[in-house]
Design a protein around this motif. Structure first.
Motif, PDB file in Angstrom:
ATOM      1  N   SER A   1       0.993  -1.194   0.020  1.00  0.00           N
ATOM      2  CA  SER A   1       0.127   0.065   0.185  1.00  0.00           C
ATOM      3  C   SER A   1       0.902   1.245  -0.074  1.00  0.00           C
ATOM      4  CB  SER A   1      -1.047  -0.069   1.353  1.00  0.00           C
ATOM      5  OG  SER A   1      -0.157   0.098   2.467  1.00  0.00           O
ATOM      6  N   TYR A   2       0.272   2.283  -0.163  1.00  0.00           N
ATOM      7  CA  TYR A   2       0.886   4.032  -0.318  1.00  0.00           C
ATOM      8  C   TYR A   2       1.055   4.027   1.323  1.00  0.00           C
ATOM      9  CZ  TYR A   2       0.981   8.772  -0.958  1.00  0.00           C
ATOM     10  OH  TYR A   2       1.521  10.384  -0.996  1.00  0.00           O
ATOM     11  N   HIS A   3       2.352   4.521   1.557  1.00  0.00           N
ATOM     12  CA  HIS A   3       2.933   5.060   2.572  1.00  0.00           C
ATOM     13  C   HIS A   3       3.347   4.026   3.795  1.00  0.00           C
ATOM     14  CE1 HIS A   3       1.789   9.697   2.612  1.00  0.00           C
ATOM     15  NE2 HIS A   3       3.000   9.382   1.691  1.00  0.00           N
TER      16      HIS A   3
ATOM     17  N   ASP B   1       4.461  13.189  -4.828  1.00  0.00           N
ATOM     18  CA  ASP B   1       3.600  12.005  -5.076  1.00  0.00           C
ATOM     19  C   ASP B   1       2.384  12.208  -4.259  1.00  0.00           C
ATOM     20  OD1 ASP B   1       5.974  11.317  -2.839  1.00  0.00           O
ATOM     21  OD2 ASP B   1       3.941  10.546  -1.996  1.00  0.00           O
TER      22      ASP B   1
ATOM     23  N   ASP C   1      -1.724   9.815  -3.373  1.00  0.00           N
ATOM     24  CA  ASP C   1      -2.175   8.453  -3.093  1.00  0.00           C
ATOM     25  C   ASP C   1      -2.740   8.060  -4.504  1.00  0.00           C
ATOM     26  OD1 ASP C   1      -3.449   6.235  -2.176  1.00  0.00           O
ATOM     27  OD2 ASP C   1      -4.483   7.107  -0.811  1.00  0.00           O
ATOM     28  N   PRO C   2      -1.889   6.837  -4.899  1.00  0.00           N
ATOM     29  CA  PRO C   2      -2.255   6.385  -6.307  1.00  0.00           C
ATOM     30  C   PRO C   2      -3.577   5.639  -6.273  1.00  0.00           C
ATOM     31  CG  PRO C   2      -0.055   5.654  -5.582  1.00  0.00           C
ATOM     32  CD  PRO C   2      -0.709   6.305  -4.339  1.00  0.00           C
TER      33      PRO C   2
ATOM     34  N   HIS D   1       6.635   4.312   1.823  1.00  0.00           N
ATOM     35  CA  HIS D   1       6.674   3.835   0.307  1.00  0.00           C
ATOM     36  C   HIS D   1       5.912   5.042  -0.149  1.00  0.00           C
ATOM     37  CE1 HIS D   1       4.707   0.181  -2.612  1.00  0.00           C
ATOM     38  NE2 HIS D   1       5.999   0.837  -3.132  1.00  0.00           N
ATOM     39  N   THR D   2       6.472   5.448  -1.431  1.00  0.00           N
ATOM     40  CA  THR D   2       5.948   6.723  -2.038  1.00  0.00           C
ATOM     41  C   THR D   2       4.887   6.360  -3.120  1.00  0.00           C
ATOM     42  OG1 THR D   2       7.653   6.494  -3.541  1.00  0.00           O
ATOM     43  CG2 THR D   2       7.878   8.024  -1.701  1.00  0.00           C
ATOM     44  N   GLY D   3       4.620   5.034  -3.477  1.00  0.00           N
ATOM     45  CA  GLY D   3       3.702   4.587  -4.351  1.00  0.00           C
ATOM     46  C   GLY D   3       2.792   3.150  -4.032  1.00  0.00           C
ATOM     47  N   ILE D   4       2.408   2.602  -4.730  1.00  0.00           N
ATOM     48  CA  ILE D   4       1.750   1.178  -4.536  1.00  0.00           C
ATOM     49  C   ILE D   4       2.467   0.273  -5.418  1.00  0.00           C
ATOM     50  CG2 ILE D   4      -0.405   2.082  -3.604  1.00  0.00           C
ATOM     51  CD1 ILE D   4      -1.665   1.309  -6.269  1.00  0.00           C
TER      52      ILE D   4
ATOM     53  N   GLU E   1       3.305   5.051  -9.211  1.00  0.00           N
ATOM     54  CA  GLU E   1       3.220   6.379  -8.483  1.00  0.00           C
ATOM     55  C   GLU E   1       2.353   7.351  -9.045  1.00  0.00           C
ATOM     56  OE1 GLU E   1       6.567   8.354  -7.052  1.00  0.00           O
ATOM     57  OE2 GLU E   1       7.487   6.671  -5.883  1.00  0.00           O
TER      58      GLU E   1
END
Length: 267
Positions: free
Chosen positions: A147-149, A253, A255-256, A160-163, A243
């Motif tokens: 997951s994100y963050h 970034d 939230d994707p 985590h800056t993406g998913i 991202e």
């Protein structure tokens, strides 16, 4: 005393004289007949008729019947001609009306075809517009594995800056929407990566690719392949790092998941 019969011009003609005169007349008629003027009409009946002071002329002898018959024929011919003329006018009017009706029918049919073509073109343009503005998941049939963050020591930023999407190596990766490629190549910890400036002004990034399918400056459409999933760069195994960014640089970034869902993608 003896009386004597008066003589001179006042003496009444004798019977023998009358008979003689009639005989002369009959002879004259016979002579005319013999000359071919009257022919077979010289008969005792004609000789008898000669004594009548006036005989009514036969209608055939005057030509009146012929004149009446000619007028009747002329009138009938004229009436027939007028009737034929009326029929011709009616036929012409009917033909003209049919021609106008056919022309109107053709005009309406052409108008319907034109309207149908225009409607189809509008529908196609609208469908294309929607397609160009549509979004989809970068990996079909996949799911978010990280997951994100999410926190951990694997990321230099501490989160985590993406998913991450679960994907085996070589799985097709596509552009989530329409845009222009602004980066395609090695991206350090991201390994082989692609960055796309989306038509709405946002940016999307695709990392750890095993193979690239696009180049910088290339326009891409929703669902168009941009590369294949892999495990290049800072990766613990094959997957796609995705991202969404408000800007091109690192640290912008967003939230994707929220980004994709805002564009109608169910993740």
């Amino acid at each position: 005393m003896a009386f004597t019969r008066a003589t001179g011009k006042h003496r009444a003609p004798s019977r023998s004289h009358i008979l003689t005169r009639k005989g002369a007349q009959a002879a004259g008629v016979a002579a005319l007949a013999g000359g071919g003027v009257i022919g077979s009409l010289a008969s005792p009946a004609l000789a008898a008729d000669a004594e009548l002071p006036y005989a009514a002329p036969d209608m055939a002898d005057t030509g009146l019947n012929q004149a009446v018959t000619t007028d009747l024929i002329a009138e009938r011919v004229g009436a027939q001609a007028r009737a034929q003329g009326r029929e011709a006018d009616e036929d012409a009017a009917l033909a003209e009306a049919q021609a106008k009706a056919e022309a109107e029918s053709i005009r309406k049919a052409e108008a319907r075809l034109k309207a149908a073509r225009e409607a189809k073109e509008r529908a196609n343009r609208e469908a294309e517009r929607k397609r160009l503005n549509s979004f989809q998941a970068p990996v079909a049939g996949s799911y978010v594995s990280t997951s994100y963050h999410a926190g951990g020591g694997m990321w230099s930023s501490g989160s985590h800056t993406g998913i991450d999407f679960h994907a085996a190596s070589g799985t097709q990766v596509v552009a989530v929407g329409a845009g222009t490629v602004v980066e395609a190549g090695w991206g350090g910890a991201y390994g082989n990566n692609v960055v796309i400036r989306m038509n709405d002004g946002t940016y999307t990034q695709y990392g750890h690719l095993s193979q690239l399918s696009v180049s910088v400056g290339q326009s891409v459409l929703p669902g168009q392949q941009i590369g294949l999933a892999g495990s290049t760069g800072n990766s613990s195994g094959p997957h796609l790092h995705f991202e969404a960014r408000s800007g091109e640089g690192y640290g912008s970034d967003i939230d994707p998941v929220s980004y994709l869902r805002s564009h109608g993608v169910n993740v």
